[in-house]
Design an enzyme around this catalytic site. Structure first.
Site, PDB file in Angstrom:
ATOM      1  N   ARG A 175       0.844  -1.193   0.000  1.00 11.82           N
ATOM      2  CA  ARG A 175       0.000   0.000   0.000  1.00 11.82           C
ATOM      3  C   ARG A 175       0.878   1.242   0.000  1.00 11.82           C
ATOM      4  O   ARG A 175       1.826   1.340   0.777  1.00 11.82           O
ATOM      5  CB  ARG A 175      -0.893  -0.023   1.258  1.00 11.82           C
ATOM      6  N   ARG A 181       0.408   9.656   9.573  1.00 10.78           N
ATOM      7  CA  ARG A 181      -0.935   9.134   9.858  1.00 10.78           C
ATOM      8  C   ARG A 181      -1.147   8.994  11.369  1.00 10.78           C
ATOM      9  O   ARG A 181      -2.232   9.248  11.878  1.00 10.78           O
ATOM     10  CB  ARG A 181      -1.139   7.794   9.157  1.00 10.78           C
TER      11      ARG A 181
HETATM   12  P1  ADP Z   1      -5.603   3.790   8.129  1.00 16.85           P
HETATM   13  O1  ADP Z   1      -6.635   4.034   9.173  1.00 16.85           O
HETATM   14  O2  ADP Z   1      -4.865   2.502   8.316  1.00 16.85           O
HETATM   15  O3  ADP Z   1      -4.667   4.946   7.948  1.00 16.85           O
HETATM   16  P2  ADP Z   1      -7.655   4.010   6.002  1.00 16.85           P
HETATM   17  O4  ADP Z   1      -7.807   3.072   4.877  1.00 16.85           O
HETATM   18  O5  ADP Z   1      -8.777   4.113   6.982  1.00 16.85           O
HETATM   19  O6  ADP Z   1      -6.301   3.582   6.712  1.00 16.85           O
HETATM   20  O7  ADP Z   1      -7.374   5.489   5.434  1.00 16.85           O
HETATM   21  C1  ADP Z   1      -6.347   5.710   4.502  1.00 16.85           C
HETATM   22  C2  ADP Z   1      -6.312   7.200   4.117  1.00 16.85           C
HETATM   23  O8  ADP Z   1      -7.561   7.568   3.495  1.00 16.85           O
HETATM   24  C3  ADP Z   1      -6.157   8.201   5.275  1.00 16.85           C
HETATM   25  O9  ADP Z   1      -4.801   8.361   5.673  1.00 16.85           O
HETATM   26  C4  ADP Z   1      -6.759   9.473   4.651  1.00 16.85           C
HETATM   27  O10 ADP Z   1      -5.847  10.103   3.762  1.00 16.85           O
HETATM   28  C5  ADP Z   1      -7.909   8.922   3.811  1.00 16.85           C
HETATM   29  N1  ADP Z   1      -9.167   8.894   4.599  1.00 16.85           N
HETATM   30  C6  ADP Z   1      -9.849   7.793   4.997  1.00 16.85           C
HETATM   31  N2  ADP Z   1     -10.934   8.128   5.719  1.00 16.85           N
HETATM   32  C7  ADP Z   1     -10.949   9.480   5.778  1.00 16.85           C
HETATM   33  C8  ADP Z   1     -11.800  10.436   6.389  1.00 16.85           C
HETATM   34  N3  ADP Z   1     -12.880  10.078   7.106  1.00 16.85           N
HETATM   35  N4  ADP Z   1     -11.505  11.752   6.237  1.00 16.85           N
HETATM   36  C9  ADP Z   1     -10.446  12.141   5.535  1.00 16.85           C
HETATM   37  N5  ADP Z   1      -9.580  11.299   4.938  1.00 16.85           N
HETATM   38  C10 ADP Z   1      -9.816   9.982   5.060  1.00 16.85           C
END
Ligand code: ADP
Length: 190
Positions: free
Chosen positions: A133, A144
């Site tokens: 990823r 993050r």
């Molecule tokens: P993780 O929680 O492991 O970082 P996710 O798949 O939940 O992985 O999210 C990956 C990325 O997607 C985040 O770092 C962000 O950039 C974007 N993202 C996901 N959900 C949101 C949200 N609710 N608001 C803004 N950005 C989001």
């Protein structure tokens, strides 16, 4: 049943979300998955989202809130859902509250999956080798984690104050954690 699952990057939200959603017979809706699905599109919006994700920052609320509201209005989401990765900041909490108020609906419980940050970073670096990823590299992972601490962690006290929070230890085998979650949720919802 309307559920949220919240937790830091790498805690296993996505994996557990699928199991919980199946258990309660509702769709699992993941904003991360929806944004990743946009990658194949070659549009200015898709390129913007991809760039933001690769940096570890949050996609702007106006985009995220609109995408979620649209998804929640689809027929399969009428009877309930499990939201994975949304809301992720206090503005998104407000947006979700408004969307739900419009339908006279409310959240039944919020699962908070927990683990120490060093365990999570190790998991994510390992996942980087397996899944590749784009946002699983050391620099983006650190970002993050910071975004989680600063923007997302404050949500937990909001939902705790509402009496909705169910805290579950996210360290252990997948099935073991899944068992803890459904046991805690069943107790909460009984
Ligand atoms: P993780 O929680 O492991 O970082 P996710 O798949 O939940 O992985 O999210 C990956 C990325 O997607 C985040 O770092 C962000 O950039 C974007 N993202 C996901 N959900 C949101 C949200 N609710 N608001 C803004 N950005 C989001």
């Amino acid at each position: 049943m309307r559920l949220l699952i919240v937790g830091p990057p790498g805690v296993g939200k996505g994996t557990q979300a699928k199991g919980i959603a199946e258990h309660y017979g509702v769709p699992a809706i993941s904003t991360g998955d929806m944004f990743r699905a946009m990658k194949s599109a070659d549009t200015p919006l898709a390129r913007q989202v991809q760039q933001i994700m690769n940096s570890g920052a949050l996609v702007p609320d106006e985009i995220t809130d609109a995408i979620v509201a649209d998804r929640l209005s689809q027929p399969d989401a009428r009877g309930g859902w499990l939201l994975d990765g949304y809301p992720r900041n206090l503005g998104q909490v407000d947006a979700l509250d408004q969307a739900l108020a419009g339908e006279g609906a409310s959240i039944d419980a919020v699962v908070s999956l927990t683990a120490d940050e060093d365990v999570l970073v190790a998991r994510l670096l390992q996942r980087a080798e397996i899944e590749g990823r784009a946002d699983d590299n050391a620099e983006t992972i650190a970002n993050r984690m910071r975004v989680y601490r600063e923007a997302t962690d404050p949500l937990l006290s909001v939902y705790r104050d509402r009496g909705l929070l169910v805290e579950v230890d996210g360290v252990g085998e997948i099935a073991e954690v899944a068992g803890r979650i459904t046991a805690a949720l069943d107790a909460k919802l009984a």
